[in-house]
Design an enzyme around this catalytic site. Structure first.
Site, short mmCIF file in Angstrom:
data_model
loop_
_atom_site.label_atom_id
_atom_site.label_comp_id
_atom_site.label_asym_id
_atom_site.label_seq_id
_atom_site.Cartn_x
_atom_site.Cartn_y
_atom_site.Cartn_z
N HIS A 102 0.83 -1.21 0.00
CA HIS A 102 0.00 0.00 0.00
C HIS A 102 0.87 1.25 0.00
O HIS A 102 1.91 1.29 0.64
CB HIS A 102 -0.92 0.03 1.22
CG HIS A 102 -0.22 -0.21 2.53
ND1 HIS A 102 0.11 -1.47 2.97
CD2 HIS A 102 0.22 0.65 3.48
CE1 HIS A 102 0.72 -1.39 4.14
NE2 HIS A 102 0.83 -0.11 4.47
N HIS A 104 0.89 5.15 1.20
CA HIS A 104 0.25 6.14 2.06
C HIS A 104 0.31 7.48 1.34
O HIS A 104 1.35 7.84 0.78
CB HIS A 104 1.04 6.33 3.36
CG HIS A 104 1.10 5.13 4.26
ND1 HIS A 104 0.31 5.00 5.38
CD2 HIS A 104 1.87 4.01 4.24
CE1 HIS A 104 0.60 3.86 6.00
NE2 HIS A 104 1.55 3.25 5.32
P1 5GP Z 1 2.01 0.13 7.32
O1 5GP Z 1 2.59 0.35 8.69
O2 5GP Z 1 1.80 -1.33 7.03
O3 5GP Z 1 2.74 0.85 6.23
O4 5GP Z 1 0.58 0.82 7.35
C1 5GP Z 1 -0.59 0.14 7.65
C2 5GP Z 1 -1.67 1.19 7.83
O5 5GP Z 1 -2.91 0.52 7.76
C3 5GP Z 1 -1.60 1.91 9.17
O6 5GP Z 1 -1.43 3.29 8.94
C4 5GP Z 1 -2.93 1.57 9.83
O7 5GP Z 1 -3.49 2.66 10.53
C5 5GP Z 1 -3.79 1.15 8.66
N1 5GP Z 1 -4.81 0.16 9.01
C6 5GP Z 1 -4.59 -1.00 9.68
N2 5GP Z 1 -5.75 -1.67 9.81
C7 5GP Z 1 -6.71 -0.93 9.19
C8 5GP Z 1 -8.11 -1.11 9.00
O8 5GP Z 1 -8.72 -2.09 9.43
N3 5GP Z 1 -8.77 -0.13 8.31
C9 5GP Z 1 -8.12 0.97 7.82
N4 5GP Z 1 -8.86 1.86 7.15
N5 5GP Z 1 -6.79 1.16 7.99
C10 5GP Z 1 -6.10 0.23 8.67
#
Ligand code: 5GP
Ligand code: ZN
Length: 143
Positions: A102, A104
């Site tokens: 993903h 951001h």
């Molecule tokens: P990472 O740390 O993997 O780059 O980012 C994962 C992101 O996914 C985090 O910013 C977290 O807040 C978001 N996230 C995790 N679980 C969920 C969810 O169930 N729904 C949404 N909308 N975001 C999520």
């Protein structure tokens, strides 16, 4: 389309758990991050499950990346800022917690306190050449 039944983002794409959907097309889905670093913090994902950016096909990454100018402009316009960071964590050590790749999109305002500890260092003599050689060799062996 490849999916992982245990993956939270696959469940979001399938509508099995709720999200605030902002955009979707045949291969891309964008929704509000549940734990935003700022209002409008958006996640942009391929609908197909790929754990990491480097395990997805270049075409799929291109399909996701193609939406970033449009989505980042919409985010900035909606929250009234003129700057954002686009961040892609690859692997747990780099901060990737959800193993479905993903981007951001994080709106930025001056003084928001966000940002990296950008601890720039200097290459010692000869090291940059050595690293560059290794990188070129890695590219050659992968292609
Ligand atoms: P990472 O740390 O993997 O780059 O980012 C994962 C992101 O996914 C985090 O910013 C977290 O807040 C978001 N996230 C995790 N679980 C969920 C969810 O169930 N729904 C949404 N909308 N975001 C999520
Ligand atoms: Zn997934």
């Amino acid at each position: 389309m490849k999916r992982d039944p245990g993956c939270i983002f696959c469940k979001i794409v399938a509508g099995e758990i709720p999200s605030l959907r902002i955009y979707e097309d045949d291969s891309v889905f964008a929704f509000l991050d549940i734990g935003p670093l700022a209002d409008g913090h958006l996640l942009v994902i391929p609908k197909e499950h790929h754990e990491r950016m480097d395990s997805a096909s270049p075409d799929l990454i291109a399909a996701v990346a193609r939406t970033l100018p449009m989505l980042s402009k919409a985010v900035m316009s909606a929250v009234g800022v003129d700057a954002c960071n686009i961040l892609l964590n690859v692997g747990r050590t780099a901060g990737q917690e959800v193993l479905h790749m993903h981007f951001h999109i994080i709106p930025r305002t001056s003084g928001d306190g966000l940002g990296y500890r950008w601890m720039a260092k200097k290459y010692p003599a000869g090291r940059a050449d050595e690293v560059a050689s290794r990188l070129r060799a890695a590219l050659e062996s992968d292609n």
